[in-house]
Design an enzyme around this catalytic site. Structure first.
Site, short mmCIF file in Angstrom:
data_model
loop_
_atom_site.label_atom_id
_atom_site.label_comp_id
_atom_site.label_asym_id
_atom_site.label_seq_id
_atom_site.Cartn_x
_atom_site.Cartn_y
_atom_site.Cartn_z
CG ASP A 128 -0.15 -0.05 2.48
OD1 ASP A 128 0.51 -1.19 2.45
OD2 ASP A 128 -0.15 1.02 3.41
CE1 TYR A 147 4.31 0.40 12.40
CE2 TYR A 147 2.24 0.87 11.23
CZ TYR A 147 3.46 0.17 11.47
OH TYR A 147 3.68 -0.88 10.54
CE LYS A 156 3.21 -3.37 8.82
NZ LYS A 156 3.00 -2.45 7.70
#
Length: 265
Positions: free
Chosen positions: A30, A153, A184
């Site tokens: 992506d 994140y 993730k």
């Protein structure tokens, strides 16, 4: 694997976990919107060829934006799951940590998606909007029975180290608390911190691929993550920046599915 009462979501999760190893190997592709080209200069055939290499060498799924899906032969997805990425942001803006939704769950389903993914940068200037977007997508996934991968994140103007154990644990908790099936995120540096993270998370933690400029170190760190209980690997740059993407996918598949240490390959 996370189970729930929704039959459609269980079917799609079973498709993601078709290898039966209990681990997932996902290759995110992506990156072009953020400014990273994904086609190696020596690999003819463009994105379709790259996805073919990923599919043929043991990956479970790829992550693509909606426009990129149209560039890939549907036959590539006979033995490969499709995760449609719903978030985007470029490196050209004053705030490179900003992400907005550019696709819906319903749109992704019309493309044949097995799952969707959303990106959140906790600590960014637009954190509030990104959290609201994740919550809205989570609600839509529950409505339609679609697995949700949250890429979370710790990134922002006041984040000095996005791999600090406390911040990584917080990122994983955000994904779980807002209804994601998988998260993730960046991995802490030590085995002890990796093990503590994976043990505490109620959903599988997929280790991000890390810095592709040092593939040997990145592979070793991913091996540590798997030994520490990670639910799999999500590596994009490590694959598409390689001279031989298929060979890298094979090494990752052996690590994730067969638990073969990197040094033995």
């Amino acid at each position: 694997m996370v189970l729930n009462d929704c039959f459609a979501r269980r079917v799609r999760l079973d498709r993601l976990y078709r290898n039966g190893s209990g681990g997932l190997l996902i290759v995110p592709l992506d990156h072009p919107i953020s400014g990273d080209p994904i086609i190696h200069s020596g690999l003819g055939g463009g994105l379709d060829r790259l996805v073919g290499e990923v599919a043929a060498n043991g990956a479970d799924a790829v992550v693509l934006h909606k426009g990129a899906v149209r560039q890939v032969d549907p036959q590539r997805f006979r033995d490969l799951s499709l995760i449609v990425h719903l978030s985007a942001g470029t490196g050209l803006t004053a705030d490179p940590d900003a992400k907005v939704l550019v696709c819906s769950v319903e749109e992704a389903l019309r493309m044949g998606a097995d799952a969707v993914s959303v990106h959140v940068n906790a600590g960014s200037r637009t954190e509030a909007r990104q959290l609201a977007d994740l919550a809205a997508v989570s609600a839509a996934c529950a409505r339609w029975g679609v697995p949700l991968l949250a890429m979370v994140y710790a990134r922002g103007p006041d984040i000095a180290d996005g791999r600090a154990p406390r911040l990584v644990a917080h990122a994983a908790a955000i994904a779980a608390e807002l209804g994601a099936d998988l998260v993730k995120t960046a991995m802490p540096r030590t085995l002890a911190d990796l093990a503590e993270l994976t043990a505490a998370s109620p959903i599988p933690v997929l280790a991000a691929g890390g810095d592709a400029r040092d593939a040997t170190a990145a592979l070793a760190h991913l091996a540590d993550a798997m030994r520490a209980g990670a639910g799999g690997v999500a590596a994009g740059r490590l694959v598409f920046n390689a001279a031989d993407p298929g060979a890298v996918v094979r090494r990752l598949a052996a690590l994730v599915h067969d638990r073969i240490p990197v040094h033995s390959r």
